[in-house]
Design a protein around this motif. Structure first.
Motif, short mmCIF file in Angstrom:
data_model
loop_
_atom_site.label_atom_id
_atom_site.label_comp_id
_atom_site.label_asym_id
_atom_site.label_seq_id
_atom_site.Cartn_x
_atom_site.Cartn_y
_atom_site.Cartn_z
N GLU A 134 -1.68 -7.87 2.72
CA GLU A 134 -2.51 -8.86 1.50
C GLU A 134 -3.94 -8.99 1.98
N SER A 185 9.55 -4.00 0.53
CA SER A 185 9.53 -4.76 1.62
C SER A 185 10.69 -5.45 1.39
N ARG A 219 0.08 -14.39 8.09
CA ARG A 219 -0.28 -13.70 7.52
C ARG A 219 1.27 -12.42 7.41
N PRO A 220 1.64 -12.24 6.14
CA PRO A 220 3.25 -11.14 6.55
C PRO A 220 2.64 -10.12 6.72
N LEU A 261 9.73 -6.60 8.16
CA LEU A 261 8.91 -7.85 7.87
C LEU A 261 8.87 -8.95 8.51
N CYS A 262 7.63 -9.32 8.85
CA CYS A 262 7.06 -10.77 9.10
C CYS A 262 7.00 -11.67 8.33
N ASP A 263 6.92 -12.65 8.26
CA ASP A 263 6.61 -13.90 7.39
C ASP A 263 5.38 -14.20 7.88
N ARG A 276 10.87 -8.88 0.89
CA ARG A 276 10.29 -9.66 0.38
C ARG A 276 10.95 -9.96 -1.13
N GLU A 278 14.11 -8.29 6.96
CA GLU A 278 13.99 -9.46 7.77
C GLU A 278 13.99 -9.31 8.92
N SER A 312 5.17 -15.99 10.62
CA SER A 312 5.67 -17.30 11.78
C SER A 312 5.97 -16.54 12.78
#
Length: 165
Positions: A132, A163, A89-90, A110-112, A165, A9, A114
């Motif tokens: 994605e 990742s 978007r991640p 991993l960047c979500d 997630r 994260e 935001s």
């Protein structure tokens, strides 16, 4: 393959050796401005220009699928480079410490979607890794005289297999 990378994260503390996380919680000060109608999250990440000028661009990243072969990293020795996702978007960030002018063992985040990242000047990083679908990023970096781009290839690639997630 050199090794397996699993993205963790993205947090300000974990990313600090490589730069700053661009998010309100990382502000040096918070102010109400414009008659109280706007909150300013001040000085979230420095912009290092190394004698150049600031450029604001939009990058559109095509999505990658995992596993991803991490074969090379790049860096910008004269200035910082910030990426802020525009569509929430991640995306993945792969960085590495400098070891005598070459990237050391990489770390993945991993960047979500935001928050963004600002790579400190000279930080080894992988080019943009959207996930994605195609994603737009506001990018602030350095323009001007001087060589501000280097790349280095690993003897054996790393496999970014999954990742956080």
């Amino acid at each position: 393959m050199s090794g397996r990378l699993v993205a963790q994260e993205l947090t300000a503390d974990a990313f600090r050796p490589f730069g700053e996380v661009i998010e309100p919680d990382n502000a040096s000060e918070i102010q109400l401005i414009n008659g109280g109608s706007t909150t300013r999250f001040h000085d979230i990440a420095p912009v290092e220009l190394g004698g150049g000028r600031a450029l604001i661009s939009i990058f559109r990243g095509k999505p990658f699928e995992l596993p991803l072969k991490v074969e090379m990293l790049e860096r910008h020795p004269l200035g910082s480079q910030a990426f802020v996702p525009l569509q929430g978007r991640p995306f993945l960030v792969v960085v590495a410490p400098d070891e005598d002018g070459r990237p050391g063992a990489p770390v993945a985040f991993l960047c979500d979607g935001s928050k963004g990242v600002s790579y400190a000047a000279g930080t080894w990083h992988h080019p943009l890794i959207a996930l994605e679908e195609a994603s737009d990023f506001l990018v602030v970096d350095r323009g001007g005289e001087g060589v501000n781009y280097e790349e280095a290839f690993f003897d054996e690639p790393y496999s970014l297999e999954s990742s956080a997630r």
